[in-house]
Design a protein around this motif. Structure first.
Motif, short mmCIF file in Angstrom:
data_model
loop_
_atom_site.label_atom_id
_atom_site.label_comp_id
_atom_site.label_asym_id
_atom_site.label_seq_id
_atom_site.Cartn_x
_atom_site.Cartn_y
_atom_site.Cartn_z
N ALA A 167 77.17 49.60 -20.94
CA ALA A 167 77.93 50.29 -21.78
C ALA A 167 76.95 51.51 -21.25
O ALA A 167 76.91 51.98 -21.60
CB ALA A 167 77.18 49.77 -23.26
N ALA A 168 75.68 51.27 -20.52
CA ALA A 168 74.31 52.25 -19.89
C ALA A 168 74.83 52.65 -18.60
O ALA A 168 75.26 53.88 -18.22
CB ALA A 168 73.30 51.27 -19.83
N LEU A 169 75.72 51.69 -18.07
CA LEU A 169 76.50 51.99 -17.02
C LEU A 169 77.50 53.62 -17.14
O LEU A 169 76.90 54.47 -16.74
CB LEU A 169 76.22 50.93 -15.86
CG LEU A 169 77.82 51.59 -14.55
CD1 LEU A 169 76.80 52.24 -13.78
CD2 LEU A 169 78.33 50.64 -14.25
N MET A 170 78.40 52.76 -18.33
CA MET A 170 79.14 53.81 -18.56
C MET A 170 78.84 55.17 -19.44
O MET A 170 79.43 55.73 -19.06
CB MET A 170 80.33 53.34 -19.57
CG MET A 170 80.70 51.95 -18.74
SD MET A 170 82.30 52.71 -17.70
CE MET A 170 82.01 52.43 -15.84
N THR A 171 78.38 55.30 -20.03
CA THR A 171 77.22 56.52 -20.92
C THR A 171 75.91 56.81 -19.97
O THR A 171 75.37 58.69 -20.66
CB THR A 171 77.27 55.92 -21.97
OG1 THR A 171 76.00 55.25 -22.21
CG2 THR A 171 78.08 54.99 -22.90
N GLY A 172 75.52 56.06 -19.58
CA GLY A 172 73.74 56.91 -18.83
C GLY A 172 72.75 57.01 -19.81
O GLY A 172 71.52 57.63 -19.98
N CYS A 173 72.91 56.17 -21.23
CA CYS A 173 72.37 55.77 -22.45
C CYS A 173 71.85 54.19 -21.76
O CYS A 173 72.93 53.33 -21.66
CB CYS A 173 72.93 56.15 -23.51
SG CYS A 173 73.37 58.01 -23.65
#
Length: 479
Positions: free
Chosen positions: A84-90
């Motif tokens: 999820a972090a990779l996809m959103t930068g968050c």
């Protein structure tokens, strides 16, 4: 610049493309992006990162032509929050993906125990209103394709095709989430689906051939879009257990081991399924790089090889910890990046960088302008990669199961877990063996304050995960 619709008002691909405010530049003026993401691969599970138990000639060559990133982090030590972090930068906490399984699914599969990854028939997933790398790419006129493991929700609303990918072939979660799981009596998982777009085309695909099938699709995508800008995401389900490799690669690997041993006149090194699995992943990287070169676009294609978290079966040496841990071995991952036009060949970069940095870096390189009110945690890392500038991050925060356990600042890492406050100097003690908290109380206090500030920010700026009612496992009969 190309404008991108903010998450709060996302209205699909049509709106994203309609937001363009200037003509798109020619494909050759902007780089393509390929992310090759494996599952549960340790820091030492590459030859170029010191692994003696594996052979990875193609990735080693990629490192010689690009850079090894030796302080590259994922935002969580487990599949779903990391991806999820990779996809959103968050950070996962910002987008409510730290503990993603819905209460109903937790009760159904784990008898009420909290479970930190998306499961089969899960009512929670990555919110379609979040801005993904794929949607950023589409807004800039890029073709987008994903092949492999998604693991950000298996309901139609959460699938890659609803998150900016025009093409998708793969499995919606880990390949052990099926009836042959070792704890199936507890989980009661349905059969594993293989998807083409949003349609289930196969049940219980043979894991021995997943790497090859995914690679074939990735190479085909490159060939079809050689004259266009593209973003390609290749997410291998392996070396997550159960380990698997094709009969062809097992035979080839055994021959390589035999030849290697004969040449040295001594032991042949490590045999077994794990190194063969890694060898096939390396083969896949070689096929993708070869395809880029054959199409004449490798010089202007950024290729990133990394993994979602530390090892389960592999090695994180010399780091401490593994998958599921906030020690370095759980979140510092082996990463290689190649871009002949922008990154010096043969370089080694030890600056603190993260998977969250990929989205803002790519947005700038592609010409997409992120919304001014979009809160993300990633930073543009191009100056660090190209010129050796300092890390764009003051701090990096470590969390697991939604619980903040640590922070890094320069060479210092504070970890507070299991009732122990520990401070490590990672430049001198990469294995986190010597707690020097008593010797540096001022640094401990500074980093504790940073952790408090991070938690406050996460609570104040959290965005909800996606939720659907009456979720159902995917099946061949489902539309």
């Amino acid at each position: 610049m190309i404008s991108v619709i903010k998450p709060s008002t996302l209205c699909g691909i049509t709106c994203l493309l309609a937001a363009a405010t200037t003509p798109l530049s020619h494909a050759a003026d902007r780089p393509n992006l390929v992310i090759i993401f494996t599952d549960d691969q340790g820091y030492a599970d590459l030859s170029c990162f010191g692994g003696k138990h594996v052979m990875t000639p193609h990735i080693d060559q990629m490192a010689k032509e690009g850079a090894r990133l030796t302080s590259f982090y994922v935002a969580a030590p487990l599949c779903t929050p990391s991806r999820a972090a990779l996809m959103t930068g968050c950070y996962p906490s910002r987008i409510d993906m730290s503990v993603p399984s819905s209460i109903e699914v937790q009760m159904k599969h784990t008898e009420g125990r909290n479970f930190p990854v998306c499961l089969a028939g899960d009512g929670r997933g990555l919110n379609p209103k979040e801005l993904t790398i794929a949607e950023v790419a589409q807004s800039a006129g890029y073709k987008t394709g994903m092949f492999g493991k998604w693991h950000l929700g298996d309901q139609p609303e959460f699938l890659p095709t609803r998150q900016g990918f025009e093409e998708y072939f793969g499995i919606p979660y880990s390949h052990d989430i099926h009836p042959k799981h070792k704890n199936q009596k507890v989980f009661k998982f349905p059969p594993l689906p293989l998807l083409e777009g949003e349609k289930v085309i196969e049940i219980e695909p043979d894991a021995d051939y997943l790497t090859r099938r995914i690679t074939k699709r990735a190479v085909d995508f490159i060939k079809r879009h050689k004259d266009e800008n593209f973003f390609l995401y290749v997410a291998h389900p392996l070396p997550h257990g159960p380990l698997a490799a094709s009969p062809e690669i097992k035979k080839e690997y055994a021959q390589k081991l035999k030849a290697k041993g004969a040449a040295k006149g001594k032991g042949r090194g490590k045999s077994g399924l794990f190194p063969a699995t890694i060898y096939e992943i390396d083969w896949s990287v070689g096929e993708i790089l070869k395809a880029l070169k054959e199409q004449g676009i490798d010089d202007n294609t950024i290729v990133i090889f990394s993994t979602d978290n530390g090892p389960a079966a592999g090695s994180a040496k010399p780091l401490r910890g593994k998958k599921g841990s906030t020690f370095e071995g759980g979140q510092r991952v082996p990463t290689v990046i190649r871009w002949p036009k922008g990154i010096p060949a043969g370089s080694v970069n030890d600056k603190m960088l993260t998977t969250m940095d990929v989205l803002p870096t790519f947005a700038k390189l592609s010409g997409a302008k992120l919304p001014d009110d979009l809160v993300i945690d990633g930073k543009d890392m191009m100056a660090t990669l190209a010129k050796g500038a300092e890390s764009p991050h003051q701090y990096f925060f470590y969390a697991h199961w939604g619980v903040l356990e640590g922070v890094r600042w320069k060479e210092w890492k504070l970890r507070i877990a299991d009732g122990v406050v520990a401070l490590y100097n990672l430049n001198q003690d990469i294995g986190e063996k010597h707690n020097v908290a008593n010797e540096h109380p001022e640094i401990v206090q500074q980093l504790q304050e940073a952790m408090k500030g991070f938690e406050k920010d996460m609570k104040a700026n959290v965005r909800p995960a996606g939720v659907v009612e009456n979720p159902k496992p995917l099946s061949m009969s489902a539309e």
